[in-house]
Design a protein around this motif. Structure first.
Motif, PDB file in Angstrom:
ATOM      1  N   ASN A  46       0.839  -1.207   0.000  1.00  0.00           N
ATOM      2  CA  ASN A  46       0.000   0.000   0.000  1.00  0.00           C
ATOM      3  C   ASN A  46       0.873   1.255   0.000  1.00  0.00           C
ATOM      4  N   ALA A  47       1.872   1.252   0.877  1.00  0.00           N
ATOM      5  CA  ALA A  47       2.719   2.436   1.037  1.00  0.00           C
ATOM      6  C   ALA A  47       3.508   2.723  -0.233  1.00  0.00           C
ATOM      7  N   GLU A  48       3.973   1.675  -0.899  1.00  0.00           N
ATOM      8  CA  GLU A  48       4.746   1.886  -2.135  1.00  0.00           C
ATOM      9  C   GLU A  48       3.891   2.546  -3.205  1.00  0.00           C
ATOM     10  N   ARG A  49       2.619   2.104  -3.300  1.00  0.00           N
ATOM     11  CA  ARG A  49       1.716   2.714  -4.285  1.00  0.00           C
ATOM     12  C   ARG A  49       1.528   4.198  -3.959  1.00  0.00           C
ATOM     13  N   ASP A 281     -13.918  -4.795   0.486  1.00  0.00           N
ATOM     14  CA  ASP A 281     -13.143  -5.439   1.545  1.00  0.00           C
ATOM     15  C   ASP A 281     -12.165  -4.415   2.118  1.00  0.00           C
ATOM     16  N   ILE A 282     -11.442  -4.827   3.181  1.00  0.00           N
ATOM     17  CA  ILE A 282     -10.586  -3.866   3.875  1.00  0.00           C
ATOM     18  C   ILE A 282      -9.480  -3.330   2.957  1.00  0.00           C
ATOM     19  N   ARG A 283      -8.905  -4.215   2.142  1.00  0.00           N
ATOM     20  CA  ARG A 283      -7.866  -3.750   1.198  1.00  0.00           C
ATOM     21  C   ARG A 283      -8.437  -2.713   0.240  1.00  0.00           C
ATOM     22  N   GLY A 284      -9.664  -2.959  -0.208  1.00  0.00           N
ATOM     23  CA  GLY A 284     -10.304  -2.008  -1.121  1.00  0.00           C
ATOM     24  C   GLY A 284     -10.534  -0.664  -0.445  1.00  0.00           C
ATOM     25  N   LEU A 285     -11.009  -0.710   0.800  1.00  0.00           N
ATOM     26  CA  LEU A 285     -11.222   0.538   1.547  1.00  0.00           C
ATOM     27  C   LEU A 285      -9.900   1.276   1.757  1.00  0.00           C
ATOM     28  N   GLU A 286      -8.859   0.520   2.075  1.00  0.00           N
ATOM     29  CA  GLU A 286      -7.550   1.156   2.275  1.00  0.00           C
ATOM     30  C   GLU A 286      -7.073   1.847   1.003  1.00  0.00           C
ATOM     31  N   ARG A 287      -7.328   1.186  -0.129  1.00  0.00           N
ATOM     32  CA  ARG A 287      -6.864   1.762  -1.395  1.00  0.00           C
ATOM     33  C   ARG A 287      -7.623   3.059  -1.692  1.00  0.00           C
ATOM     34  N   ILE A 288      -8.942   3.035  -1.466  1.00  0.00           N
ATOM     35  CA  ILE A 288      -9.737   4.256  -1.676  1.00  0.00           C
ATOM     36  C   ILE A 288      -9.233   5.373  -0.757  1.00  0.00           C
ATOM     37  N   ARG A 289      -9.037   5.029   0.514  1.00  0.00           N
ATOM     38  CA  ARG A 289      -8.552   6.017   1.483  1.00  0.00           C
ATOM     39  C   ARG A 289      -7.205   6.596   1.046  1.00  0.00           C
TER      40      ARG A 289
ATOM     41  N   ARG B 229     -13.598   1.161  10.833  1.00  0.00           N
ATOM     42  CA  ARG B 229     -13.790  -0.138  10.178  1.00  0.00           C
ATOM     43  C   ARG B 229     -12.452  -0.628   9.612  1.00  0.00           C
ATOM     44  N   ILE B 230     -11.726   0.282   8.969  1.00  0.00           N
ATOM     45  CA  ILE B 230     -10.405  -0.070   8.445  1.00  0.00           C
ATOM     46  C   ILE B 230      -9.459  -0.416   9.593  1.00  0.00           C
ATOM     47  N   ALA B 231      -9.519   0.388  10.684  1.00  0.00           N
ATOM     48  CA  ALA B 231      -8.631   0.140  11.830  1.00  0.00           C
ATOM     49  C   ALA B 231      -8.879  -1.248  12.414  1.00  0.00           C
ATOM     50  N   GLY B 232     -10.130  -1.690  12.364  1.00  0.00           N
ATOM     51  CA  GLY B 232     -10.453  -3.026  12.865  1.00  0.00           C
ATOM     52  C   GLY B 232      -9.820  -4.121  12.030  1.00  0.00           C
ATOM     53  N   GLY B 233      -9.424  -3.776  10.811  1.00  0.00           N
ATOM     54  CA  GLY B 233      -8.731  -4.718   9.935  1.00  0.00           C
ATOM     55  C   GLY B 233      -9.646  -5.833   9.467  1.00  0.00           C
ATOM     56  N   GLU B 234      -9.031  -6.942   9.150  1.00  0.00           N
ATOM     57  CA  GLU B 234      -9.778  -8.047   8.561  1.00  0.00           C
ATOM     58  C   GLU B 234     -10.863  -8.577   9.494  1.00  0.00           C
ATOM     59  N   ALA B 311     -16.032   5.315   0.409  1.00  0.00           N
ATOM     60  CA  ALA B 311     -16.319   3.993  -0.126  1.00  0.00           C
ATOM     61  C   ALA B 311     -17.429   4.052  -1.164  1.00  0.00           C
ATOM     62  N   GLY B 312     -17.070   4.558  -2.336  1.00  0.00           N
ATOM     63  CA  GLY B 312     -18.040   4.572  -3.411  1.00  0.00           C
ATOM     64  C   GLY B 312     -19.041   5.708  -3.313  1.00  0.00           C
ATOM     65  N   LYS B 313     -18.874   6.585  -2.325  1.00  0.00           N
ATOM     66  CA  LYS B 313     -19.779   7.732  -2.218  1.00  0.00           C
ATOM     67  C   LYS B 313     -19.353   8.808  -3.210  1.00  0.00           C
ATOM     68  N   LEU B 314     -20.312   9.442  -3.793  1.00  0.00           N
ATOM     69  CA  LEU B 314     -20.023  10.516  -4.736  1.00  0.00           C
ATOM     70  C   LEU B 314     -20.105  11.868  -4.047  1.00  0.00           C
TER      71      LEU B 314
END
Lengths: 318, 318
Positions: A46-49, A281-289, B229-234, B311-314
């Motif tokens: 994530n950090a590298e991206r 999923d969490i990876r997806g949320l992290e990428r958006i963030r 939610r992200i902080a909670g991780g998987e 998360a997908g919000k516009l």
């Protein structure tokens, strides 16, 4: 280039690893979790991206996983502790670090709640144990709160200078206090948010919208006081305080009280959160963030001709 | 194209005027302040700069200043009330509006604290008086909190549809509550910040840095729950709640109590604010803020290929 030891490689520890590593330091990690290498690896990816998107230079150091704390901290120039937030676990980690680390190496704790004086109980070299509390994602957010506690001025000064070289904004606290500064605000907002969900005033998604479509946008670039200074208008800060002081007497928060986190409230929040964000999923949320954060950081650097952020404040140099 | 009446043309009222005007509506303003035209004109000038920087189309309506409330509201399709935040002043304004406005025109109040049921006391057509609470700068921040109160569903539904057409994100509250949603959070943070300054833990500038270099950046794009939610991780939201629930029992805020705004504390805050931001006048601070906000909004639109925010919000369409 220094040798950094990271004790604990979860979301926060892994974020530290990524920040140090991608800015050219050699990092040794100790984490007993069987999947530590995978977890740290995903944070680094994530950090590298994000690093590339920000246009930062490539200067990656070497990464090594150690089998013991002793192996990780031997010869380290700085040690970052990010083990779980329980005092007995922290105490055990510090005892092991102390047994093998160079006697003068500064040890920063990622603790979000404990004070240096609590972390130092039972230790031999007290003054070098300080709080160095970052914010997730550690490889993108500049803030790190440094708390020296009694006798810790030299260690915080050293850590502040060092952490600036990895693009952070060190905020040195004037006094040690439970939960430092930022997390006191987060805790206050969290308590109020629990009430709003519990009382059926708003869902988790509505609360998030109330933050990110409104004052959240303000707070990404100016804080509380500078924003209110503007709200006070030409009459200034004293006028603002006079105008809004009475609200302190009004029943505008429920924070005098603390909601109980019953199973029912936990279910309500978890269900609402699933409805709000479960499509990712969490990876997806992290990428958006991260994409959003990179965009915001680049925008803030670019506004004012690359000169400033807030009232003449600069983003930390990268 | 509609005819909008704005009663009150201060910082908030002027911001509404600018938003409506620059999106093609004809706006009539009533404000008894001798310098109302200058003040509104300055807000519009700020808004025009931001509007152009955002790349929005030029479609300016006509602006008129009325000599009386009656003149302003006669024939209006929507009325926005932004008079000072005192219930007796609001009541007087509503009485004058009611005497001359079309009987079915919706009246939105910019109140940050009062509930519709409080605003309606003594009025004839209750259900059309609702809360439409915006955030400064009104011409840039999308959020508007709509509170219908008992019987106000039709009026809030109409206002939500209309305010979307001027680029806002209407958040309709499920229940009326003092200070709605966002200002409850702001009030909680404000109370805690007063304590931190009073106790000498941090200055106004340090507090602002703690916000804007850390969680403020997160909150510009995701709110509280999605971030956690992200902080909670998987393991997800339930894991997060289990992990952080105990903090509710810890002394992490002083909010059970309220600091007294003594002259000494007012002086401390005002002096620290001068030291922090005094090099810029208010117009200068507004310009810096607006440039930053425009940059952030453009960045958020651009990230995820212009598709999303959070998360997908516009972001609201412009």
């Amino acid at each position: 280039m220094s040798r950094i030891a990271c004790i604990g490689g979860g979301v926060i520890g892994g974020g530290w690893v990524a920040r140090f590593l991608l800015r050219g330091h050699d990092v040794t990690v100790f984490d007993p979790h069987p999947e530590a290498e995978r977890i740290v690896g995903e944070v680094i990816a994530n950090a590298e991206r994000a690093h590339a998107d920000l246009g930062l230079p490539e200067e990656r150091g070497t990464l090594r996983f150690a089998a013991t704390v002793a192996e990780a901290v031997t010869g380290a120039d700085y040690i970052q502790e990010s083990v779980p937030e329980r005092l007995e676990i922290k105490a055990k980690a510090f005892a092991e670090i102390e047994a093998s680390a160079p006697a003068r190496t500064v040890i920063g704790s990622s603790t979000s709640g404990f004070k240096p004086s609590q972390l130092r109980e039972g230790r031999a070299h007290l003054e070098r144990i300080i709080v160095a509390h970052p914010f997730n994602p550690v490889y993108l957010l500049p803030l790190v709160e440094l708390v020296g506690g009694p006798g810790g001025d030299d260690a915080t000064a050293w850590a502040a200078a060092f952490l600036k070289t990895v693009g952070m904004h060190p905020l040195v606290l004037r006094k040690e206090i439970d939960a430092h500064i930022a997390d006191r605000f987060l805790e206050a907002v969290w308590r109020e948010a629990l009430w709003l969900v519990k009382d059926g005033v708003a869902t988790t998604e509505e609360i998030d919208d109330a933050i990110r479509m409104g004052f959240g946008l303000r707070w990404a670039q100016m804080g509380l006081f500078e924003t209110y200074r503007i709200a006070g208008g030409e009459a200034g800060m004293r006028h603002f305080l006079a105008q809004f002081g009475p609200a302190l007497k009004w029943p505008w928060t429920k924070l005098m009280d603390v909601p109980e986190l019953t199973d029912e409230l936990v279910d309500t929040i978890a269900d609402q959160s699933d409805a709000q964000s479960g499509a990712h999923d969490i990876r997806g949320l992290e990428r958006i963030r991260d994409e959003n954060l990179v965009g915001i950081l680049k925008a803030l650097r670019a506004s004012q001709g690359g000169e400033g952020w807030g009232a003449g404040k600069l983003l930390p140099k990268e």
